[in-house]
Motif scaffolding. Structure first.
Motif, PDB file in Angstrom:
ATOM      1  N   ALA A   6      35.114  49.321  37.556  1.00 54.83           N
ATOM      2  CA  ALA A   6      36.465  50.277  37.337  1.00 54.83           C
ATOM      3  C   ALA A   6      36.897  49.806  35.935  1.00 54.83           C
ATOM      4  O   ALA A   6      36.614  48.603  35.497  1.00 54.83           O
ATOM      5  N   GLN A   7      37.816  50.391  35.175  1.00 55.47           N
ATOM      6  CA  GLN A   7      38.499  49.783  34.083  1.00 55.47           C
ATOM      7  C   GLN A   7      40.031  49.736  34.327  1.00 55.47           C
ATOM      8  O   GLN A   7      40.438  50.716  35.172  1.00 55.47           O
ATOM      9  N   GLY A   8      40.481  48.613  34.001  1.00 52.80           N
ATOM     10  CA  GLY A   8      41.594  48.596  34.269  1.00 52.80           C
ATOM     11  C   GLY A   8      42.478  48.141  32.738  1.00 52.80           C
ATOM     12  O   GLY A   8      41.895  47.645  31.741  1.00 52.80           O
ATOM     13  N   THR A   9      44.035  48.003  32.858  1.00 58.82           N
ATOM     14  CA  THR A   9      44.680  47.689  31.897  1.00 58.82           C
ATOM     15  C   THR A   9      45.862  46.624  32.174  1.00 58.82           C
ATOM     16  O   THR A   9      46.580  46.787  33.176  1.00 58.82           O
ATOM     17  N   LEU A  10      45.565  45.583  31.574  1.00 55.57           N
ATOM     18  CA  LEU A  10      46.674  44.421  31.990  1.00 55.57           C
ATOM     19  C   LEU A  10      47.866  44.456  31.137  1.00 55.57           C
ATOM     20  O   LEU A  10      47.753  44.569  29.755  1.00 55.57           O
ATOM     21  N   THR A  11      49.133  44.530  31.588  1.00 54.61           N
ATOM     22  CA  THR A  11      50.291  44.588  30.813  1.00 54.61           C
ATOM     23  C   THR A  11      50.657  43.076  30.912  1.00 54.61           C
ATOM     24  O   THR A  11      51.021  42.381  32.059  1.00 54.61           O
ATOM     25  N   LEU A  12      50.844  42.190  29.632  1.00 54.04           N
ATOM     26  CA  LEU A  12      50.931  40.981  29.728  1.00 54.04           C
ATOM     27  C   LEU A  12      52.256  40.601  29.501  1.00 54.04           C
ATOM     28  O   LEU A  12      53.101  41.482  29.645  1.00 54.04           O
ATOM     29  N   GLN A  13      52.877  39.229  29.865  1.00 51.88           N
ATOM     30  CA  GLN A  13      54.110  38.920  29.712  1.00 51.88           C
ATOM     31  C   GLN A  13      54.620  39.187  28.510  1.00 51.88           C
ATOM     32  O   GLN A  13      56.048  39.524  28.465  1.00 51.88           O
ATOM     33  N   THR A  14      53.949  39.443  27.365  1.00 55.05           N
ATOM     34  CA  THR A  14      54.602  39.847  25.891  1.00 55.05           C
ATOM     35  C   THR A  14      54.746  41.349  25.925  1.00 55.05           C
ATOM     36  O   THR A  14      55.361  41.871  24.835  1.00 55.05           O
ATOM     37  N   LYS A  47      47.339  37.556  34.229  1.00 56.40           N
ATOM     38  CA  LYS A  47      48.409  38.022  33.228  1.00 56.40           C
ATOM     39  C   LYS A  47      49.170  36.496  32.795  1.00 56.40           C
ATOM     40  O   LYS A  47      49.559  36.460  31.761  1.00 56.40           O
ATOM     41  N   GLN A  48      49.208  35.601  33.758  1.00 56.31           N
ATOM     42  CA  GLN A  48      49.779  34.258  33.255  1.00 56.31           C
ATOM     43  C   GLN A  48      48.769  33.518  32.277  1.00 56.31           C
ATOM     44  O   GLN A  48      49.433  32.799  31.419  1.00 56.31           O
ATOM     45  N   ASN A  49      47.615  33.704  32.354  1.00 55.21           N
ATOM     46  CA  ASN A  49      46.749  32.758  31.510  1.00 55.21           C
ATOM     47  C   ASN A  49      45.820  33.470  30.307  1.00 55.21           C
ATOM     48  O   ASN A  49      45.703  32.759  29.271  1.00 55.21           O
ATOM     49  N   VAL A  50      45.800  34.653  30.308  1.00 53.53           N
ATOM     50  CA  VAL A  50      44.631  35.380  29.363  1.00 53.53           C
ATOM     51  C   VAL A  50      45.520  35.285  28.055  1.00 53.53           C
ATOM     52  O   VAL A  50      46.699  35.761  27.870  1.00 53.53           O
ATOM     53  N   THR A  51      44.708  35.215  26.970  1.00 53.23           N
ATOM     54  CA  THR A  51      45.175  35.478  25.658  1.00 53.23           C
ATOM     55  C   THR A  51      43.982  36.111  24.863  1.00 53.23           C
ATOM     56  O   THR A  51      42.843  35.787  25.187  1.00 53.23           O
ATOM     57  N   PHE A  52      44.606  36.940  24.120  1.00 55.45           N
ATOM     58  CA  PHE A  52      43.518  38.137  23.546  1.00 55.45           C
ATOM     59  C   PHE A  52      43.656  37.998  21.905  1.00 55.45           C
ATOM     60  O   PHE A  52      44.506  37.300  21.408  1.00 55.45           O
ATOM     61  N   THR A  53      42.449  38.545  21.295  1.00 55.54           N
ATOM     62  CA  THR A  53      42.206  38.338  19.726  1.00 55.54           C
ATOM     63  C   THR A  53      42.976  39.590  19.164  1.00 55.54           C
ATOM     64  O   THR A  53      43.084  40.444  19.816  1.00 55.54           O
ATOM     65  N   PRO A  54      43.369  39.495  17.899  1.00 59.36           N
ATOM     66  CA  PRO A  54      43.800  40.612  17.385  1.00 59.36           C
ATOM     67  C   PRO A  54      42.714  41.862  17.095  1.00 59.36           C
ATOM     68  O   PRO A  54      43.216  42.920  16.930  1.00 59.36           O
ATOM     69  N   GLN A  55      41.395  41.387  17.282  1.00 58.12           N
ATOM     70  CA  GLN A  55      40.466  42.266  17.130  1.00 58.12           C
ATOM     71  C   GLN A  55      40.003  43.020  18.357  1.00 58.12           C
ATOM     72  O   GLN A  55      39.058  43.716  18.624  1.00 58.12           O
ATOM     73  N   ARG A  56      40.816  42.892  19.466  1.00 56.37           N
ATOM     74  CA  ARG A  56      40.503  43.355  20.577  1.00 56.37           C
ATOM     75  C   ARG A  56      40.271  44.958  20.423  1.00 56.37           C
ATOM     76  O   ARG A  56      40.912  45.605  19.915  1.00 56.37           O
ATOM     77  N   LEU A  83      45.840  44.757  27.545  1.00 49.61           N
ATOM     78  CA  LEU A  83      44.646  44.323  27.547  1.00 49.61           C
ATOM     79  C   LEU A  83      43.817  45.124  28.321  1.00 49.61           C
ATOM     80  O   LEU A  83      43.969  45.101  29.552  1.00 49.61           O
ATOM     81  N   ASN A  84      42.534  45.809  27.797  1.00 49.58           N
ATOM     82  CA  ASN A  84      41.772  46.639  28.522  1.00 49.58           C
ATOM     83  C   ASN A  84      40.696  45.570  29.053  1.00 49.58           C
ATOM     84  O   ASN A  84      40.320  44.586  28.548  1.00 49.58           O
ATOM     85  N   TYR A  85      40.157  45.800  30.471  1.00 55.35           N
ATOM     86  CA  TYR A  85      38.980  44.954  30.835  1.00 55.35           C
ATOM     87  C   TYR A  85      38.510  45.836  32.011  1.00 55.35           C
ATOM     88  O   TYR A  85      38.952  46.985  32.362  1.00 55.35           O
ATOM     89  N   TYR A  86      37.007  45.324  32.484  1.00 52.21           N
ATOM     90  CA  TYR A  86      36.693  45.801  33.750  1.00 52.21           C
ATOM     91  C   TYR A  86      36.703  45.246  34.965  1.00 52.21           C
ATOM     92  O   TYR A  86      36.709  43.838  34.960  1.00 52.21           O
ATOM     93  N   TRP A  87      36.976  45.847  35.836  1.00 49.46           N
ATOM     94  CA  TRP A  87      36.818  45.380  37.220  1.00 49.46           C
ATOM     95  C   TRP A  87      35.827  45.478  38.170  1.00 49.46           C
ATOM     96  O   TRP A  87      35.638  46.908  38.254  1.00 49.46           O
ATOM     97  N   TRP A  88      35.300  44.477  38.590  1.00 44.73           N
ATOM     98  CA  TRP A  88      34.313  44.599  39.417  1.00 44.73           C
ATOM     99  C   TRP A  88      34.537  44.307  41.018  1.00 44.73           C
ATOM    100  O   TRP A  88      35.067  43.157  41.190  1.00 44.73           O
ATOM    101  N   GLN A  89      33.929  45.146  42.069  1.00 47.84           N
ATOM    102  CA  GLN A  89      33.988  44.736  43.235  1.00 47.84           C
ATOM    103  C   GLN A  89      32.386  44.766  43.913  1.00 47.84           C
ATOM    104  O   GLN A  89      31.918  45.665  43.654  1.00 47.84           O
ATOM    105  N   GLY A  90      32.089  43.401  44.591  1.00 48.95           N
ATOM    106  CA  GLY A  90      30.903  43.558  44.905  1.00 48.95           C
ATOM    107  C   GLY A  90      30.614  43.024  46.627  1.00 48.95           C
ATOM    108  O   GLY A  90      31.907  42.383  46.921  1.00 48.95           O
TER     109      GLY A  90
END
Length: 244
Positions: free
Chosen positions: A112-120, A226-235, A124-131
């Motif tokens: 699945a595709q997800g969108t994280l809303t960070l503390q700022t 959400k607490q730990n991820v940091t992204f690049t300006p080029q995301r 940030l978009n990401y892929y969510w996998w369940q297996g």
């Protein structure tokens, strides 16, 4: 004759009890009350059939009853997850990153595709996998089948910083665990320590955990991100929307 009757009741009663207890464990988080009285009622019904008709008739009904109960609880679990996925903006993906899928291995993954809303407040978009996998153990005349569940998230190439990658990889290290933590980990599934944190062939960054299939554990993983991820300006900013 009475002794045979007693042992037959003891065997079937105990066997049905184990089966319905496992069904209770499967459904207790999705429907706590229903997970208690429904297996108990089915156990009592099968025992009554065995006493009034025969053990053969009772045993023949066990599989259909199990299928029906698992279907009921499976539906309750799905209904429980739907609001969670909507709230966290996790939707079925039209695109599956093949390099990530290859890295994760054959574990019946759904993507699945997800969108994280960070503390700022930024996203940030990401892929969510369940297996999941199943394993079967044969002990004499009995067979025990167990299920294992997995959760993974992956970020596109150059989406997250090297600092976050180092943090995620460091979270895999168990060398600092105390004896108590090691002892507990031997008997209880460790859902907090990633078993994988690395880059895929296309540069995507992947983190994977053993997990239980419930909202509590999924929520903990999202909170950690959400607490730990940091992204690049080029995301990468996805322009295509998700499909339900």
């Amino acid at each position: 004759m009475n002794q045979d009757f007693f042992y037959k009741n003891l065997f079937f009663g105990g066997f049905y009890g184990v089966v319905f207890f496992l069904i209770y464990l499967f459904g207790r988080k999705a429907a706590p009350k229903l997970a208690i009285w429904l297996p108990v009622a089915c156990w009592a019904g099968l025992m009554l059939i065995m006493l009034t008709l025969s053990g053969t008739n009772s045993f023949a009904l066990l599989i259909p009853v199990m299928i029906i109960l698992l279907f009921v609880f499976r539906k309750r679990i799905d209904e429980q997850f739907q609001p969670f996925f909507q709230e966290n903006r996790i939707y079925k993906s039209n695109h599956i990153p093949e390099s990530v899928l290859k890295l994760l291995g054959e574990r019946n993954w759904s993507c699945a595709q997800g969108t994280l809303t960070l503390q700022t407040g930024e996203s940030l978009n990401y892929y969510w996998w369940q297996g999941w996998t199943t394993s079967t153990v044969h002990t004499g005349k009995s067979t025990v089948t167990s299920s294992n569940h997995y959760l993974a998230v992956s970020f596109g190439p150059s989406d997250v910083t090297e600092e976050f990658k180092k943090l995620a990889k460091a979270a895999m290290d168990t060398s600092h665990f105390t004896f108590k933590q090691r002892f507990k980990r031997f008997f209880v599934l460790d859902t907090d320590t990633p078993y994988l944190a690395t880059e895929a062939a296309d540069g995507s960054f992947v983190i994977a955990w053993n997990t239980h299939q419930d909202i509590e554990h999924y929520t903990k993983r999202l909170h950690w991100l959400k607490q730990n991820v940091t992204f690049t300006p080029q995301r990468a900013l996805w322009t295509t929307r998700y499909s339900n």
